[in-house]
Design a protein around this motif. Structure first.
Motif, PDB file in Angstrom:
ATOM      1  N   LEU A 173       0.834  -1.200   0.000  1.00 12.33           N
ATOM      2  CA  LEU A 173       0.000   0.000   0.000  1.00 12.33           C
ATOM      3  C   LEU A 173       0.863   1.243   0.000  1.00 12.33           C
ATOM      4  N   SER A 174       0.190   2.372  -0.174  1.00  8.18           N
ATOM      5  CA  SER A 174       0.882   3.652  -0.144  1.00  8.18           C
ATOM      6  C   SER A 174       0.017   4.619   0.644  1.00  8.18           C
ATOM      7  N   LYS A 175       0.526   5.816   0.820  1.00 11.33           N
ATOM      8  CA  LYS A 175      -0.231   6.815   1.583  1.00 11.33           C
ATOM      9  C   LYS A 175      -0.131   8.171   0.916  1.00 11.33           C
ATOM     10  N   MET A 176      -1.085   8.995   1.250  1.00 10.37           N
ATOM     11  CA  MET A 176      -1.028  10.399   0.841  1.00 10.37           C
ATOM     12  C   MET A 176      -1.565  11.233   1.992  1.00 10.37           C
ATOM     13  N   LEU A 236      -3.372  11.377   7.227  1.00  7.12           N
ATOM     14  CA  LEU A 236      -2.768  10.413   6.310  1.00  7.12           C
ATOM     15  C   LEU A 236      -3.831   9.430   5.840  1.00  7.12           C
ATOM     16  N   TYR A 237      -3.878   9.222   4.536  1.00  5.05           N
ATOM     17  CA  TYR A 237      -4.798   8.254   3.947  1.00  5.05           C
ATOM     18  C   TYR A 237      -3.969   7.146   3.303  1.00  5.05           C
ATOM     19  N   TYR A 238      -4.377   5.905   3.534  1.00  2.00           N
ATOM     20  CA  TYR A 238      -3.698   4.738   2.967  1.00  2.00           C
ATOM     21  C   TYR A 238      -4.574   4.106   1.900  1.00  2.00           C
ATOM     22  N   TYR A 239      -3.930   3.561   0.870  1.00  2.00           N
ATOM     23  CA  TYR A 239      -4.667   2.898  -0.205  1.00  2.00           C
ATOM     24  C   TYR A 239      -3.819   1.748  -0.757  1.00  2.00           C
ATOM     25  N   PRO A 240      -4.478   0.693  -1.245  1.00  2.00           N
ATOM     26  CA  PRO A 240      -3.740  -0.483  -1.715  1.00  2.00           C
ATOM     27  C   PRO A 240      -3.042  -0.243  -3.044  1.00  2.00           C
ATOM     28  N   LEU A 241      -1.860  -0.850  -3.193  1.00  2.00           N
ATOM     29  CA  LEU A 241      -1.132  -0.821  -4.467  1.00  2.00           C
ATOM     30  C   LEU A 241      -1.319  -2.131  -5.229  1.00  2.00           C
ATOM     31  N   ILE A 242      -1.830  -3.150  -4.528  1.00  2.00           N
ATOM     32  CA  ILE A 242      -2.074  -4.445  -5.136  1.00  2.00           C
ATOM     33  C   ILE A 242      -3.478  -4.879  -4.722  1.00  2.00           C
ATOM     34  N   SER A 243      -4.223  -5.428  -5.654  1.00  2.72           N
ATOM     35  CA  SER A 243      -5.591  -5.853  -5.349  1.00  2.72           C
ATOM     36  C   SER A 243      -5.581  -7.180  -4.592  1.00  2.72           C
TER      37      SER A 243
END
Length: 128
Positions: free
Chosen positions: A61-64, A70-77
């Protein structure tokens, strides 16, 4: 396909919630989701933040940052991760043979319905 990223059971619990959420999620939202599901487990901010950092380093995952949040979101499904895990299992335990993998279930209790579904699935590839 890529190599399987090795993650711990706790990291997987967090990834499941990230995938379930389907979009960007904060640490506090994750804590709320995890605590709701697992009443006996203590999910404190620092613990979740540590796991998120590890998952980020592993490329899951990554963040912005938006303002101070801070918000996290997946980089791989979830599907890609599961596909990589299945390929890893077949390659390491069954010498890359899907047939050997499926044969390992020959002594298991596979229902007639599951056998029918497998046949339909395999026939789908024959038609292509």
């Amino acid at each position: 396909m890529g190599n399987l990223i090795k993650i711990s059971e706790a990291e997987m619990k967090i990834m499941e919630k990230v995938w379930e959420n389907g979009e960007m999620i904060t640490v506090l939202e994750l804590i709320s989701m995890l605590t709701e599901e697992e009443k006996e487990e203590t999910w404190i901010y620092q613990k979740v933040a540590t796991f998120l950092t590890r998952l980020e380093k592993k490329g899951m995952l990554s963040k912005m940052k938006e303002g101070k949040v801070l918000y996290y979101y997946p980089l791989i499904s979830r599907e890609q991760y599961n596909q990589n895990a299945a390929e890893e299992l077949i390659n390491t335990r069954f010498q890359g043979s899907l047939k050997r993998f499926l044969a390992s279930f020959s002594k298991s209790n596979i229902s007639e319905n599951e056998i029918k579904e497998l046949k339909e699935w395999l026939n789908h590839f024959n038609r292509k």
